[in-house]
Write a protein that holds these residues in place. Structure first.
Motif, PDB file in Angstrom:
ATOM      1  N   ALA A 154     -42.895 -44.327  23.259  1.00 52.88           N
ATOM      2  CA  ALA A 154     -42.344 -43.842  21.992  1.00 52.88           C
ATOM      3  C   ALA A 154     -41.032 -43.094  22.226  1.00 52.88           C
ATOM      4  O   ALA A 154     -40.050 -43.294  21.499  1.00 52.88           O
ATOM      5  CB  ALA A 154     -43.355 -42.941  21.285  1.00 52.88           C
ATOM      6  N   LEU A 155     -40.988 -42.249  23.249  1.00 52.49           N
ATOM      7  CA  LEU A 155     -39.753 -41.522  23.562  1.00 52.49           C
ATOM      8  C   LEU A 155     -38.651 -42.479  24.007  1.00 52.49           C
ATOM      9  O   LEU A 155     -37.483 -42.305  23.644  1.00 52.49           O
ATOM     10  CB  LEU A 155     -40.025 -40.468  24.647  1.00 52.49           C
ATOM     11  N   ASP A 156     -38.999 -43.509  24.766  1.00 48.76           N
ATOM     12  CA  ASP A 156     -38.015 -44.524  25.164  1.00 48.76           C
ATOM     13  C   ASP A 156     -37.447 -45.232  23.936  1.00 48.76           C
ATOM     14  O   ASP A 156     -36.246 -45.492  23.860  1.00 48.76           O
ATOM     15  CB  ASP A 156     -38.634 -45.556  26.103  1.00 48.76           C
ATOM     16  N   THR A 157     -38.305 -45.551  22.971  1.00 47.45           N
ATOM     17  CA  THR A 157     -37.880 -46.238  21.754  1.00 47.45           C
ATOM     18  C   THR A 157     -36.893 -45.385  20.973  1.00 47.45           C
ATOM     19  O   THR A 157     -35.863 -45.864  20.500  1.00 47.45           O
ATOM     20  CB  THR A 157     -39.091 -46.598  20.882  1.00 47.45           C
ATOM     21  N   VAL A 158     -37.178 -44.100  20.844  1.00 52.75           N
ATOM     22  CA  VAL A 158     -36.277 -43.186  20.147  1.00 52.75           C
ATOM     23  C   VAL A 158     -34.958 -43.094  20.899  1.00 52.75           C
ATOM     24  O   VAL A 158     -33.880 -43.146  20.296  1.00 52.75           O
ATOM     25  CB  VAL A 158     -36.931 -41.797  19.971  1.00 52.75           C
ATOM     26  N   ASP A 159     -35.000 -42.985  22.217  1.00 48.18           N
ATOM     27  CA  ASP A 159     -33.778 -42.900  23.027  1.00 48.18           C
ATOM     28  C   ASP A 159     -32.906 -44.143  22.868  1.00 48.18           C
ATOM     29  O   ASP A 159     -31.681 -44.057  22.888  1.00 48.18           O
ATOM     30  CB  ASP A 159     -34.111 -42.731  24.509  1.00 48.18           C
ATOM     31  N   GLN A 160     -33.528 -45.289  22.724  1.00 43.52           N
ATOM     32  CA  GLN A 160     -32.785 -46.549  22.597  1.00 43.52           C
ATOM     33  C   GLN A 160     -32.273 -46.777  21.182  1.00 43.52           C
ATOM     34  O   GLN A 160     -31.606 -47.759  20.916  1.00 43.52           O
ATOM     35  CB  GLN A 160     -33.677 -47.723  23.013  1.00 43.52           C
ATOM     36  N   LYS A 161     -32.597 -45.848  20.285  1.00 40.93           N
ATOM     37  CA  LYS A 161     -32.178 -45.914  18.891  1.00 40.93           C
ATOM     38  C   LYS A 161     -32.550 -47.260  18.242  1.00 40.93           C
ATOM     39  O   LYS A 161     -31.818 -47.790  17.422  1.00 40.93           O
ATOM     40  CB  LYS A 161     -30.685 -45.639  18.757  1.00 40.93           C
ATOM     41  N   ARG A 162     -33.704 -47.778  18.660  1.00 43.36           N
ATOM     42  CA  ARG A 162     -34.202 -49.000  18.040  1.00 43.36           C
ATOM     43  C   ARG A 162     -34.723 -48.658  16.655  1.00 43.36           C
ATOM     44  O   ARG A 162     -35.192 -47.538  16.423  1.00 43.36           O
ATOM     45  CB  ARG A 162     -35.309 -49.611  18.908  1.00 43.36           C
TER      46      ARG A 162
END
Length: 101
Positions: free
Chosen positions: A85-93
């Motif tokens: 979830a944190l990776d998804t937010v970081d990738q601005k997907r």
């Protein structure tokens, strides 16, 4: 606490926490998650976490875990979910956007 050990600085500042080795780094978790674990003095995975986390970090693996209460089973399932979830937010997907109503 499950996975305990280590311990942060007296005042809990990030500069104190950054000097502590956190063995959860071996599982390729999001850096903010590693920082949060360190702040909670969770720096060493339990034996069941060491065995199961590599399997739960993949997208294509089903895992069943049986162990005693307090062995860290909940972390086995939550850490990969929170890390992704944190990776998804970081990738601005798009699925990582926070929408307020």
């Amino acid at each position: 606490a499950a996975g305990g050990g280590g311990g942060g600085g007296v005042d809990g500042s990030s500069s104190d926490v950054a000097t502590i080795s956190n063995d959860f780094e071996a599982f390729d978790l999001h850096p903010d998650l590693i920082d949060g674990l360190s702040r909670a003095s969770i720096t060493k995975p339990t034996p069941v976490q060491k065995a199961a986390l590599p399997r739960t970090m993949t997208d294509s693996t089903s895992v069943a875990v049986q162990s005693f209460t307090g062995s860290g089973k909940t972390h086995i399932f939550l850490l990969p979910i929170l890390s992704k979830a944190l990776d998804t937010v970081d990738q601005k997907r798009p699925e990582g956007e926070i929408v307020q109503h």
